[in-house]
Design a protein around this motif. Structure first.
Motif, mmCIF file in Angstrom:
data_model
loop_
_atom_site.group_PDB
_atom_site.id
_atom_site.type_symbol
_atom_site.label_atom_id
_atom_site.label_comp_id
_atom_site.label_asym_id
_atom_site.label_seq_id
_atom_site.Cartn_x
_atom_site.Cartn_y
_atom_site.Cartn_z
ATOM 1 N N PHE A 1 0.816 -1.217 0.000
ATOM 2 C CA PHE A 1 0.000 0.000 0.000
ATOM 3 C C PHE A 1 0.848 1.266 0.000
ATOM 4 O O PHE A 1 0.630 2.178 -0.793
ATOM 5 C CB PHE A 1 -0.954 -0.023 1.195
ATOM 6 N N ASN A 2 1.839 1.317 0.892
ATOM 7 C CA ASN A 2 2.625 2.550 1.049
ATOM 8 C C ASN A 2 3.429 2.924 -0.182
ATOM 9 O O ASN A 2 3.606 4.093 -0.487
ATOM 10 C CB ASN A 2 3.537 2.452 2.269
ATOM 11 N N SER A 3 3.926 1.920 -0.909
ATOM 12 C CA SER A 3 4.723 2.239 -2.091
ATOM 13 C C SER A 3 3.937 2.022 -3.387
ATOM 14 O O SER A 3 4.469 2.219 -4.467
ATOM 15 C CB SER A 3 6.004 1.415 -2.096
ATOM 16 N N SER A 4 2.671 1.603 -3.258
ATOM 17 C CA SER A 4 1.802 1.375 -4.425
ATOM 18 C C SER A 4 2.442 0.417 -5.428
ATOM 19 O O SER A 4 2.486 0.690 -6.629
ATOM 20 C CB SER A 4 1.456 2.694 -5.122
ATOM 21 N N LYS A 5 2.925 -0.702 -4.903
ATOM 22 C CA LYS A 5 3.570 -1.695 -5.764
ATOM 23 C C LYS A 5 2.877 -3.035 -5.631
ATOM 24 O O LYS A 5 2.339 -3.354 -4.577
ATOM 25 C CB LYS A 5 5.029 -1.892 -5.354
ATOM 26 N N VAL A 6 2.950 -3.793 -6.710
ATOM 27 C CA VAL A 6 2.468 -5.166 -6.681
ATOM 28 C C VAL A 6 3.667 -6.043 -7.016
ATOM 29 O O VAL A 6 4.329 -5.810 -8.024
ATOM 30 C CB VAL A 6 1.368 -5.420 -7.743
ATOM 31 N N LYS A 7 3.940 -7.023 -6.156
ATOM 32 C CA LYS A 7 5.060 -7.940 -6.405
ATOM 33 C C LYS A 7 4.520 -9.360 -6.403
ATOM 34 O O LYS A 7 3.678 -9.691 -5.567
ATOM 35 C CB LYS A 7 6.110 -7.816 -5.305
ATOM 36 N N PHE A 8 5.008 -10.159 -7.322
ATOM 37 C CA PHE A 8 4.569 -11.553 -7.373
ATOM 38 C C PHE A 8 5.468 -12.335 -8.313
ATOM 39 O O PHE A 8 6.233 -11.755 -9.086
ATOM 40 C CB PHE A 8 3.116 -11.658 -7.873
ATOM 41 N N ASN A 9 5.377 -13.649 -8.248
ATOM 42 C CA ASN A 9 6.089 -14.528 -9.172
ATOM 43 C C ASN A 9 5.071 -15.120 -10.127
ATOM 44 O O ASN A 9 3.944 -15.398 -9.735
ATOM 45 C CB ASN A 9 6.780 -15.662 -8.411
ATOM 46 N N PHE A 10 5.480 -15.305 -11.369
ATOM 47 C CA PHE A 10 4.552 -15.878 -12.338
ATOM 48 C C PHE A 10 5.301 -16.672 -13.397
ATOM 49 O O PHE A 10 6.498 -16.510 -13.585
ATOM 50 C CB PHE A 10 3.686 -14.785 -12.982
ATOM 51 N N ASP A 11 4.568 -17.535 -14.052
ATOM 52 C CA ASP A 11 5.106 -18.376 -15.110
ATOM 53 C C ASP A 11 4.903 -17.638 -16.429
ATOM 54 O O ASP A 11 3.795 -17.562 -16.935
ATOM 55 C CB ASP A 11 4.342 -19.701 -15.096
ATOM 56 N N ASP A 12 5.975 -17.069 -16.980
ATOM 57 C CA ASP A 12 5.804 -16.201 -18.149
ATOM 58 C C ASP A 12 5.576 -16.961 -19.451
ATOM 59 O O ASP A 12 5.388 -16.349 -20.493
ATOM 60 C CB ASP A 12 6.948 -15.184 -18.275
ATOM 61 N N GLU A 13 5.577 -18.294 -19.385
ATOM 62 C CA GLU A 13 5.224 -19.026 -20.602
ATOM 63 C C GLU A 13 3.723 -19.217 -20.664
ATOM 64 O O GLU A 13 3.155 -19.539 -21.697
ATOM 65 C CB GLU A 13 5.934 -20.388 -20.631
ATOM 66 N N ASN A 14 3.092 -19.017 -19.528
ATOM 67 C CA ASN A 14 1.654 -19.211 -19.405
ATOM 68 C C ASN A 14 0.906 -17.891 -19.424
ATOM 69 O O ASN A 14 -0.271 -17.845 -19.736
ATOM 70 C CB ASN A 14 1.367 -19.886 -18.059
ATOM 71 N N LEU A 15 1.596 -16.841 -19.056
ATOM 72 C CA LEU A 15 0.959 -15.556 -18.795
ATOM 73 C C LEU A 15 1.956 -14.449 -19.087
ATOM 74 O O LEU A 15 3.117 -14.565 -18.718
ATOM 75 C CB LEU A 15 0.588 -15.543 -17.301
ATOM 76 N N SER A 16 1.507 -13.397 -19.740
ATOM 77 C CA SER A 16 2.432 -12.283 -19.978
ATOM 78 C C SER A 16 2.159 -11.190 -18.956
ATOM 79 O O SER A 16 1.038 -11.080 -18.435
ATOM 80 C CB SER A 16 2.248 -11.725 -21.388
ATOM 81 N N VAL A 17 3.159 -10.388 -18.697
ATOM 82 C CA VAL A 17 2.987 -9.313 -17.719
ATOM 83 C C VAL A 17 1.939 -8.319 -18.237
ATOM 84 O O VAL A 17 1.222 -7.702 -17.462
ATOM 85 C CB VAL A 17 4.340 -8.652 -17.352
ATOM 86 N N GLU A 18 1.788 -8.229 -19.560
ATOM 87 C CA GLU A 18 0.762 -7.345 -20.140
ATOM 88 C C GLU A 18 -0.637 -7.782 -19.714
ATOM 89 O O GLU A 18 -1.507 -6.954 -19.470
ATOM 90 C CB GLU A 18 0.841 -7.322 -21.676
ATOM 91 N N ASN A 19 -0.844 -9.114 -19.658
ATOM 92 C CA ASN A 19 -2.150 -9.617 -19.224
ATOM 93 C C ASN A 19 -2.435 -9.216 -17.781
ATOM 94 O O ASN A 19 -3.565 -8.903 -17.421
ATOM 95 C CB ASN A 19 -2.203 -11.153 -19.277
ATOM 96 N N ILE A 20 -1.383 -9.247 -16.980
ATOM 97 C CA ILE A 20 -1.528 -8.910 -15.567
ATOM 98 C C ILE A 20 -1.806 -7.411 -15.434
ATOM 99 O O ILE A 20 -2.670 -6.999 -14.674
ATOM 100 C CB ILE A 20 -0.263 -9.324 -14.785
#
Length: 79
Positions: A43-62
């Motif tokens: 909340f304080n830094s307005s960031k979202v952090k996570f791990n993802f499988d980029d062969e299944n999902l692109s960061v653009e989709n997120i």
């Protein structure tokens, strides 16, 4: 295939309500390919952090899932 998780760090516009973080967290967690336990919305830094499988999902989709909720994505970094 072996799944290699990438780490994503998405900078959002300034979040103004703590309940926004829950909404964003739920949206990101609901995407196929995101490691659910890794999702953190800061909340304080307005960031979202996570791990993802980029062969299944692109960061653009997120990003699209977040902007659909009405929050602006400033920039994203994947490593």
């Amino acid at each position: 295939r072996k799944i290699i998780m990438k780490k994503a760090n998405i900078q959002l516009e300034t979040l103004t309500c703590p309940s926004c973080t829950q909404k964003i967290e739920n949206a990101v967690k609901s995407l196929e390919g995101v490691e659910k336990d890794s999702v953190k919305v800061l909340f304080n830094s307005s960031k979202v952090k996570f791990n993802f499988d980029d062969e299944n999902l692109s960061v653009e989709n997120i990003e699209k899932a977040i902007t659909t909720l009405g929050y602006e994505v400033k920039k994203s970094k994947v490593n």
